[in-house]
Design an enzyme around this catalytic site. Sequence first.
Site, PDB file in Angstrom:
ATOM      1  N   ASN A   1       0.921  -1.113  -0.073  1.00 16.54           N
ATOM      2  CA  ASN A   1       0.045   0.045  -0.153  1.00 16.54           C
ATOM      3  C   ASN A   1       0.691   1.097   0.192  1.00 16.54           C
ATOM      4  O   ASN A   1       0.350   2.351  -0.466  1.00 16.54           O
ATOM      5  CB  ASN A   1      -0.875   0.095   1.328  1.00 16.54           C
ATOM      6  CG  ASN A   1      -1.884  -1.168   1.335  1.00 16.54           C
ATOM      7  OD1 ASN A   1      -2.266  -1.613   0.107  1.00 16.54           O
ATOM      8  ND2 ASN A   1      -2.449  -1.528   2.320  1.00 16.54           N
TER       9      ASN A   1
ATOM     10  N   GLU B   1      -2.612  -3.786  -5.501  1.00 18.26           N
ATOM     11  CA  GLU B   1      -4.139  -3.934  -4.866  1.00 18.26           C
ATOM     12  C   GLU B   1      -4.794  -2.619  -5.438  1.00 18.26           C
ATOM     13  O   GLU B   1      -5.720  -2.120  -4.659  1.00 18.26           O
ATOM     14  CB  GLU B   1      -3.918  -4.195  -3.387  1.00 18.26           C
ATOM     15  CG  GLU B   1      -3.174  -5.351  -3.038  1.00 18.26           C
ATOM     16  CD  GLU B   1      -3.472  -5.722  -1.477  1.00 18.26           C
ATOM     17  OE1 GLU B   1      -3.950  -4.687  -0.573  1.00 18.26           O
ATOM     18  OE2 GLU B   1      -2.887  -6.963  -1.119  1.00 18.26           O
TER      19      GLU B   1
ATOM     20  N   GLU C   1       1.846 -11.620  -2.610  1.00 17.31           N
ATOM     21  CA  GLU C   1       1.770 -11.626  -1.206  1.00 17.31           C
ATOM     22  C   GLU C   1       0.891 -12.468  -0.688  1.00 17.31           C
ATOM     23  O   GLU C   1       0.022 -12.815  -0.899  1.00 17.31           O
ATOM     24  CB  GLU C   1       0.889  -9.943  -0.940  1.00 17.31           C
ATOM     25  CG  GLU C   1       1.703  -8.862  -0.804  1.00 17.31           C
ATOM     26  CD  GLU C   1       1.042  -7.518  -0.473  1.00 17.31           C
ATOM     27  OE1 GLU C   1       0.339  -7.659   0.316  1.00 17.31           O
ATOM     28  OE2 GLU C   1       1.114  -6.431  -1.115  1.00 17.31           O
TER      29      GLU C   1
HETATM   30  O1  AHR Z   1       1.948  -6.738   3.555  1.00 18.31           O
HETATM   31  C1  AHR Z   1       0.933  -5.720   4.165  1.00 18.31           C
HETATM   32  C2  AHR Z   1      -0.190  -5.142   3.198  1.00 18.31           C
HETATM   33  O2  AHR Z   1      -0.888  -6.070   2.622  1.00 18.31           O
HETATM   34  C3  AHR Z   1       0.347  -4.392   1.920  1.00 18.31           C
HETATM   35  O3  AHR Z   1       1.040  -3.176   1.992  1.00 18.31           O
HETATM   36  C4  AHR Z   1      -0.555  -4.298   0.807  1.00 18.31           C
HETATM   37  O4  AHR Z   1      -0.541  -4.678  -0.472  1.00 18.31           O
HETATM   38  C5  AHR Z   1      -1.691  -5.747   1.616  1.00 18.31           C
HETATM   39  O5  AHR Z   1      -2.945  -5.405   1.806  1.00 18.31           O
END
Ligand code: AHR
Length: 504
Positions: A73, A174, A293
């Site tokens: 994010n 995202e 992720e």
């Molecule tokens: O990894 C933590 C957060 O999780 C990241 O910043 C985001 O991409 C996801 O929502």
Amino acid sequence: MKKFANMIIDKDFRISRIDKRIYGSFIEHLGRAVYTGIYQPGHPAADENGFRKDVMQLVKELNVPIIRYPGGNFVSSFVWEDSVGPVEQRPKRLELAWRSLETNEIGMNEFAKWTKAVDSEIMMAINLGTRGVADACNLLEYCNHPSGTKYSDLRISHGVKDPLGIKTWCLGNEMDGPWQLGAKTPEEYGRLAQETAKAMKLIDPTIELVSCGSSNTGMPTFPQWEATTLEHTYDYVDFVSLHQYFGNPDNDTEDFLALSMEMDHFIKTVIATCDFVKAKKRGKKDINLSFDEWNVWFHSNAGDNDTMKNRPWQQAPALLEDRYTFEDALLVGLMLITLIKHSDRVRMACLAQLVNVIAPIMTEKDGGAWTQTIYYPYLHASRYGRGIALQPVLNSSKHDTKGYTDVTDVESVAVWNEEAEELTIFAVNRDLKDDIVLTCDIGSFAGYDVVEHLVLECDDLKATNSADAQRVAPKCQSGTTVDGRTVTASLHKASWNVIRLAKR
Ligand code: AHR
């Protein structure tokens, strides 16, 4: 009913040669990942650049092939120009995603230096939330163009003569999530990503690009997001991203350990959607999957919300510092098995994250670095999971959980390192009550014998590690045998197992 697990592993049951990048990880400018994580000038373990050598050592042991950076994010408000040039001239910024203070002490070039020092490479994310095509092009020119242009010469003026040569680029992060700065509809994102990708490949046709997929399977736009966005980006990108975090807030461990089935469903759905777009476009290439992720994440949620709401704008606050339990390590092991089983299409993946933030490696600001429970399955998979993934024919007893039916008691996959003549069976017994005897036919591996059987087990599913105590750490289990063509091993209740065999 008697519980059982019988398996056949054969050299011919090839899934794929595994791309080592499925053992990637992630460092975001978030919490203490960078500041007091990888970087802490003045710490007794710091090197001349301020990087903590104790952390580097643990990262190197994991042999992490690729590290996503700088978010997450965070990237949606990242102004890359603030992160380069003389450190004392870099601005401090309000970092909106995590409501923290970003000093920009560590930026592009410092992170590239650190990545090199830990023998890894960067998967760079660009800001497609609050910025766009031109900024992405400028950053790519800064990083990868040799010299003789505005941004390549700027890099050289910053003391970095050679291009950073970053091969892998994520087109935003995202972008389907309402929490994302500059979140977009599938149409908006698809068009922006297409135009950005087109321009970036003109600058450097050797790069690989990742189109943003859904933030998780629970998103209301999943999987239409993938279908719509890929219709725009298909011709220009190589990967689509998947993100998924799991938690056990209701303390239902059986259900929690079934969640790798959700990951499996996610992967299968995204493959189907990529192939649908390929067919519709009469395309020739496959879009591969970057599961960039994945992890367990829930322990710290309430505390983090409180910190961000009530104590914002701190530098490097303790955020997302989940203390992982033994059962979390079991799910991480199951997720690794799922990634290996899909290694023909999942060609990159990142355990999110690497240091202090939902991480296998933790640091004490005034002390040492230590390893969480989840460090171990990740270490084992990265160390022994290189080579050819083999699809096991697995016949296991099953159980139902609150959310899933026909959950196998045992989950397993095998990896064959052809050159070293080594075969590794990764297996989780997710039954919480009974040990289960695994018998495995390895007839095509004549002459292979047991090297060791590593096991991660603990009587307390909620056991955690700390700076002072490693309650959850692997040990060697005896009694695993090869008799003729059959491997026999006892998989203890609730355990992660790594059965290593080699040709004698
Ligand atoms: O990894 C933590 C957060 O999780 C990241 O910043 C985001 O991409 C996801 O929502």
